[in-house]
Write an enzyme that holds these catalytic residues in place. Structure first.
Site, PDB file in Angstrom:
ATOM      1  N   HIS A  83       0.875  -1.192   0.000  1.00 23.34           N
ATOM      2  CA  HIS A  83       0.000   0.000   0.000  1.00 23.34           C
ATOM      3  C   HIS A  83       0.910   1.240   0.000  1.00 23.34           C
ATOM      4  CE1 HIS A  83      -3.491   2.412   0.528  1.00 23.34           C
ATOM      5  NE2 HIS A  83      -3.829   2.136   1.770  1.00 23.34           N
TER       6      HIS A  83
ATOM      7  N   HIS B   8      -2.027  -2.256  -9.708  1.00 21.66           N
ATOM      8  CA  HIS B   8      -3.062  -1.677  -8.847  1.00 21.66           C
ATOM      9  C   HIS B   8      -4.259  -2.612  -8.805  1.00 21.66           C
ATOM     10  CE1 HIS B   8      -5.907   1.221  -7.132  1.00 21.66           C
ATOM     11  NE2 HIS B   8      -4.818   1.832  -6.695  1.00 21.66           N
TER      12      HIS B   8
ATOM     13  N   ASP C 122       2.532   5.815  -6.603  1.00 19.92           N
ATOM     14  CA  ASP C 122       3.724   5.728  -5.762  1.00 19.92           C
ATOM     15  C   ASP C 122       5.021   5.694  -6.558  1.00 19.92           C
ATOM     16  OD1 ASP C 122       2.474   5.827  -3.282  1.00 19.92           O
ATOM     17  OD2 ASP C 122       1.943   3.707  -3.373  1.00 19.92           O
TER      18      ASP C 122
HETATM   19  C1  SDX Z   1      -1.523   2.228  -3.282  1.00 16.22           C
HETATM   20  O1  SDX Z   1      -6.107   0.480  -3.343  1.00 16.22           O
HETATM   21  C2  SDX Z   1      -5.758   1.707  -3.497  1.00 16.22           C
HETATM   22  O2  SDX Z   1      -6.502   2.540  -3.927  1.00 16.22           O
HETATM   23  C3  SDX Z   1      -4.324   2.030  -3.048  1.00 16.22           C
HETATM   24  C4  SDX Z   1      -3.771   3.380  -3.483  1.00 16.22           C
HETATM   25  C5  SDX Z   1      -4.465   4.529  -2.730  1.00 16.22           C
HETATM   26  O3  SDX Z   1      -4.422   5.658  -3.223  1.00 16.22           O
HETATM   27  O4  SDX Z   1      -4.958   4.295  -1.639  1.00 16.22           O
HETATM   28  O5  SDX Z   1      -3.913   3.579  -4.879  1.00 16.22           O
HETATM   29  C6  SDX Z   1      -2.268   3.519  -3.105  1.00 16.22           C
HETATM   30  O6  SDX Z   1      -1.455   1.462  -2.335  1.00 16.22           O
HETATM   31  C7  SDX Z   1      -0.929   1.884  -4.620  1.00 16.22           C
HETATM   32  C8  SDX Z   1      -0.324   0.478  -4.687  1.00 16.22           C
HETATM   33  C9  SDX Z   1       1.093   0.480  -4.122  1.00 16.22           C
HETATM   34  N1  SDX Z   1       1.657  -0.857  -4.077  1.00 16.22           N
HETATM   35  C10 SDX Z   1       2.658  -1.273  -4.876  1.00 16.22           C
HETATM   36  O7  SDX Z   1       3.123  -0.553  -5.747  1.00 16.22           O
HETATM   37  C11 SDX Z   1       3.197  -2.627  -4.586  1.00 16.22           C
HETATM   38  C12 SDX Z   1       3.440  -3.400  -5.868  1.00 16.22           C
HETATM   39  N2  SDX Z   1       2.171  -3.736  -6.456  1.00 16.22           N
HETATM   40  C13 SDX Z   1       1.589  -4.951  -6.184  1.00 16.22           C
HETATM   41  O8  SDX Z   1       2.089  -5.877  -5.355  1.00 16.22           O
HETATM   42  C14 SDX Z   1       0.151  -5.149  -6.667  1.00 16.22           C
HETATM   43  O9  SDX Z   1       0.036  -4.656  -7.949  1.00 16.22           O
HETATM   44  C15 SDX Z   1      -0.940  -4.565  -5.735  1.00 16.22           C
HETATM   45  C16 SDX Z   1      -0.744  -5.018  -4.313  1.00 16.22           C
HETATM   46  C17 SDX Z   1      -0.938  -3.056  -5.804  1.00 16.22           C
HETATM   47  C18 SDX Z   1      -2.293  -5.097  -6.253  1.00 16.22           C
HETATM   48  O10 SDX Z   1      -2.363  -6.448  -5.980  1.00 16.22           O
HETATM   49  P1  SDX Z   1      -3.494  -7.392  -6.593  1.00 16.22           P
HETATM   50  O11 SDX Z   1      -4.667  -6.651  -7.048  1.00 16.22           O
HETATM   51  O12 SDX Z   1      -3.726  -8.454  -5.564  1.00 16.22           O
HETATM   52  O13 SDX Z   1      -2.800  -7.981  -7.859  1.00 16.22           O
HETATM   53  P2  SDX Z   1      -1.933  -9.246  -7.927  1.00 16.22           P
HETATM   54  O14 SDX Z   1      -0.838  -9.156  -6.927  1.00 16.22           O
HETATM   55  O15 SDX Z   1      -2.842 -10.448  -7.820  1.00 16.22           O
HETATM   56  O16 SDX Z   1      -1.328  -9.170  -9.383  1.00 16.22           O
HETATM   57  C19 SDX Z   1      -1.976  -9.660 -10.556  1.00 16.22           C
HETATM   58  C20 SDX Z   1      -0.893 -10.082 -11.521  1.00 16.22           C
HETATM   59  C21 SDX Z   1       0.013 -11.129 -10.909  1.00 16.22           C
HETATM   60  O17 SDX Z   1       0.507 -11.911 -11.963  1.00 16.22           O
HETATM   61  P3  SDX Z   1      -0.082 -13.399 -12.235  1.00 16.22           P
HETATM   62  O18 SDX Z   1       0.166 -14.148 -10.958  1.00 16.22           O
HETATM   63  O19 SDX Z   1      -1.526 -13.199 -12.530  1.00 16.22           O
HETATM   64  O20 SDX Z   1       0.751 -13.862 -13.377  1.00 16.22           O
HETATM   65  O21 SDX Z   1      -0.049  -8.973 -11.852  1.00 16.22           O
HETATM   66  C22 SDX Z   1       1.272  -9.208 -11.372  1.00 16.22           C
HETATM   67  C23 SDX Z   1       1.127 -10.303 -10.331  1.00 16.22           C
HETATM   68  O22 SDX Z   1       2.305 -11.030 -10.193  1.00 16.22           O
HETATM   69  N3  SDX Z   1       1.743  -7.982 -10.741  1.00 16.22           N
HETATM   70  C24 SDX Z   1       3.006  -7.604 -10.639  1.00 16.22           C
HETATM   71  C25 SDX Z   1       2.980  -6.404  -9.957  1.00 16.22           C
HETATM   72  N4  SDX Z   1       1.715  -6.069  -9.680  1.00 16.22           N
HETATM   73  C26 SDX Z   1       0.961  -7.046 -10.157  1.00 16.22           C
HETATM   74  N5  SDX Z   1       4.151  -8.177 -11.051  1.00 16.22           N
HETATM   75  C27 SDX Z   1       5.299  -7.530 -10.767  1.00 16.22           C
HETATM   76  N6  SDX Z   1       5.326  -6.352 -10.126  1.00 16.22           N
HETATM   77  C28 SDX Z   1       4.196  -5.783  -9.697  1.00 16.22           C
HETATM   78  N7  SDX Z   1       4.211  -4.619  -9.030  1.00 16.22           N
END
Ligand code: SDX
Length: 394
Positions: free
Chosen positions: A235, A279, A332
């Site tokens: 997050h 996201h 971010d």
């Molecule tokens: C914020 O929710 C909000 O509104 C939050 C926010 C706000 O203003 O409040 O917008 C602020 O928290 C932004 C997010 C910050 N976090 C990160 O940057 C951390 C890195 N991102 C992730 O770990 C991920 O994208 C999340 C946690 C943000 C979202 O997770 P999800 O929805 O559970 O997605 P997922 O992890 O299931 O990913 C789906 C696919 C996966 O691949 P497959 O297994 O389907 O092959 O996308 C891939 C993931 O591996 N993936 C990534 C990735 N994000 C998704 N692969 C590599 N790097 C990434 N960052």
């Protein structure tokens, strides 16, 4: 078995873990969709271009765009509330000085402690009436920059400064953190970043705040819980981790290990999560990311090649993520680079997110209390079958 008329779906069932894709309540505060991000009817790019953070805070907390008189009163009131109890500041200073002034320090923990302490001196702490909630929201909004600044200056061994009544919230935040008057551009970029971070419907920290508020607990308790949720790298903590990754790439290149492309290839091979990308809601890009990047780039270009290089590395990372994974940066990612070229210490990036999101959290806490029902969903039990205690093996 499927009948001859049924069409067999080759699609995987949606992964609903983490409440993905599920709508769990109503809100009048914010609308997040693939096409738009709207705060109470105002679109985010419009707000970033034409409004100030204090105006946006008024929209979120009070509920409407302020008139000139309302804005003046709101800003004057916030300025009058900036001072924090001396005893609390002493505790903040003591904890901050005991932390190493490096990326390992946790100003988010310090801030969480600070808010908890504020609850003990807030005369409205246990009063959940709308009037008291509004007073508490304003005090928190006004005092968080003071706490962040006091902690940062103490951590660096400097003498903390008092808030400056002549500065708006964004500029005052920078002043409190450094003891130096920010340039007009730095103050503007901080103001825009606070607008962009202010609100995002049922994100994890806001939802945590609403769950706590739904038990009829006080606002400070809900905000402490929200800070805990925001701290995590999935997050809000991602803005610090995004910059840490860019520094890793820079060190990797400087050590002659390769370039951005080979760093990314290794990251993909190791299935590493790239911080600041992806996201839960946005699948075609985060509306805020491009806005913040363009403001950050202005500072980088002004500061010269050593600053601009972070945007060059970041842009290449972004391009590779898009081409190879079809994943976009979230807010971010540009935040990391932007705050870095502004000279802000990395461990303060997520606390600054708090200085902004406090508006969204307080608006949601008040909305929850206006029409409250305890948030208590059901769980699907997947544990062991029923067993008699005396018949069970340990
Ligand atoms: C914020 O929710 C909000 O509104 C939050 C926010 C706000 O203003 O409040 O917008 C602020 O928290 C932004 C997010 C910050 N976090 C990160 O940057 C951390 C890195 N991102 C992730 O770990 C991920 O994208 C999340 C946690 C943000 C979202 O997770 P999800 O929805 O559970 O997605 P997922 O992890 O299931 O990913 C789906 C696919 C996966 O691949 P497959 O297994 O389907 O092959 O996308 C891939 C993931 O591996 N993936 C990534 C990735 N994000 C998704 N692969 C590599 N790097 C990434 N960052």
């Amino acid at each position: 078995m499927t009948s001859s008329t049924e069409v067999k779906s080759s699609k995987k069932p949606a992964d609903t873990r983490g409440l993905a894709g599920q709508t769990v309540g109503d809100t009048q505060i914010c609308q997040v969709s693939q096409t738009e991000l709207i705060y109470r009817g105002y679109e985010i790019a419009d707000l970033a271009e034409h409004a100030t953070f204090e105006e946006v805070a008024h929209v979120l907390l009070v509920g409407h765009k302020p008139t000139a008189d309302e804005l003046k009163r709101f800003k004057d009131e916030l300025v009058s509330m900036r001072a924090v109890d001396r005893g609390i500041l002493e505790v903040i200073g003591k904890i901050a000085r005991s932390e190493p002034s490096s990326d390992d320090a946790h100003p988010m923990g310090i801030l969480r402690t600070g808010i908890s302490l504020l609850s003990h001196v807030d005369p409205d702490c246990e009063d959940n009436s709308p009037e008291a909630q509004m007073r508490k929201s304003k005090r928190l909004l006004a005092q968080i920059p003071t706490i962040i600044g006091y902690g940062q200056m103490s951590c660096e061994g400097k003498t903390p400064v008092d808030p400056d009544p002549n500065l708006d919230l964004a500029a005052n935040l920078l002043w409190c953190m450094t003891g130096e008057k920010p340039s007009e551009l730095n103050a503007k970029v901080m103001d825009v970043s606070l607008i962009l971070y202010a609100e995002h419907d049922f994100n994890a920290s806001t939802f945590a705040a609403r769950v706590i508020a739904s038990t009829e607990a006080d606002m400070h308790s809900a905000v402490c819980g929200a800070i805990g949720a925001l701290k995590g790298p999935l997050h809000g903590g991602a803005n610090e981790k995004a910059m840490a990754m860019l520094k890793d790439i820079d060190a990797y290149i400087a050590a002659g290990n390769g370039d951005v492309d080979s760093f990314m290839a290794e990251a993909f091979a190791e299935k590493r999560k790239l911080m600041g990308f992806g996201h839960r809601v946005y699948k075609n890009g985060d509306h805020r990311a491009g806005i913040l990047r363009s403001w950050g780039l202005k500072i980088a270009e002004q500061n010269g090649p050593d600053a601009k290089k972070w945007f060059d590395i970041g842009d290449r990372v972004q391009q590779i993520m898009f081409e190879q994974k079809n994943i976009y940066p979230n807010v971010d990612f540009p935040c990391g680079m932007t705050y870095f070229v502004m000279g802000i210490p990395v461990p303060q990036y997520t606390p600054i997110f708090v200085a902004s999101r406090i508006t969204g959290w307080c608006a949601h806490i008040m909305e929850q209390h206006q029409d409250n029902r305890l948030i208590r969903p059901l769980a699907n039990y997947t544990g062991p079958a029923l067993t008699k205690w005396n018949e069970a093996r340990s």
